[in-house]
Design a protein around this motif. Sequence first.
Motif, short mmCIF file in Angstrom:
data_model
loop_
_atom_site.label_atom_id
_atom_site.label_comp_id
_atom_site.label_asym_id
_atom_site.label_seq_id
_atom_site.Cartn_x
_atom_site.Cartn_y
_atom_site.Cartn_z
N ASN A 27 -10.39 14.35 -2.82
CA ASN A 27 -9.56 13.65 -3.80
C ASN A 27 -9.21 12.26 -3.29
O ASN A 27 -8.05 11.92 -3.12
N ASP A 106 -4.57 18.94 -6.50
CA ASP A 106 -5.76 18.43 -7.17
C ASP A 106 -5.60 18.07 -8.63
O ASP A 106 -6.53 17.51 -9.21
N TYR A 107 -4.47 18.37 -9.25
CA TYR A 107 -4.33 18.08 -10.67
C TYR A 107 -2.86 17.84 -11.00
O TYR A 107 -1.96 18.34 -10.33
N TYR A 119 -0.24 22.60 -16.51
CA TYR A 119 -1.24 21.96 -15.65
C TYR A 119 -2.62 22.16 -16.26
O TYR A 119 -2.86 23.13 -17.00
N TYR A 155 -11.32 14.72 -16.04
CA TYR A 155 -10.01 14.97 -15.40
C TYR A 155 -8.95 14.32 -16.27
O TYR A 155 -9.27 13.56 -17.19
#
Length: 302
Positions: A27, A106-107, A119, A155
């Motif tokens: 990331n 990660d999100y 999420y 994303y």
Amino acid sequence: MMQRQRTNCRRLVLILIATRLLSASINAHPGAGIAVDRLGQVYFLDTGSGLWKIDTRGGLTHLSGTLFHWLAIDENNRFANTRLFSGALGEISKIGANPTVLISSDYPIAIGRDGDLYYPSGPAGNLRMMKMTPSATTSVIATLPATVDGKPLPYIGGIVAGPDGSLYYTEDSAIKRITPQGRIGTVVTVRAPASPPSIPATGQHPYLRGIAVDAGGVMYVADTGDARVLKITPAGKVTTLLETQSPWSPTAVALFSGDVYVLEFLHTARDVRRDWLPRVRRIASNGKSTIIATIDQMPGAR
């Protein structure tokens, strides 16, 4: 004994450095986590050193060395005893209590007006918006559509709960809204400036990340690719609230009592987290802009 302690200390330092270097390849972008609790304390994530808090007197405290990207505040500690999860697509952890701070690897994550956790989940091009209750029950509230350009959505850059129970999320060049009924629509499409700045390692114009929405539905969003924070009315009128000078660029925003808090990072050409130095700016309701915190080195080296 002293020699053994020195050896163990050197090993600990090497492990810490290796962890930071390894995490830089995962990331590889600065964090986008900032939030303000009901007392006015500011929490933000430094991708190179972890979670920090600025108290109401301006004091800076290092709360955790976990190197995650996004956060949300659980003011009522509803998830204090919830077993959160980790897996191939990311991990959510909790730090402290009163309030409990949830951090995500990660999100983006958000606590909704209902107190539940939201999420995105799934592979690129097949993202779904998920809901988790404090009992750890999960459900899909919506499947996220293609981008405004008609491409598979890889994303999302940020997510926040709106005043009416809606969720707002960002893709690179647009803000979209999920209604409480699960319907998704484009709120606004953002255009890049005529002469966009050059931000190291960021070639997207625009590149929308963290977002905040006030009680009247006015949106504030960090356009990392163009080094600016935008203010957008419910009618879709876009104005520039802040412009930073490259290589500094905003990644996230938060609101409290009429003030706007901006998380900014020093962007660099190489993907090494310790180089991405963060700072926090407060833009008061009267327009005065002040840097209230800067992280310039690792905890323990201060």
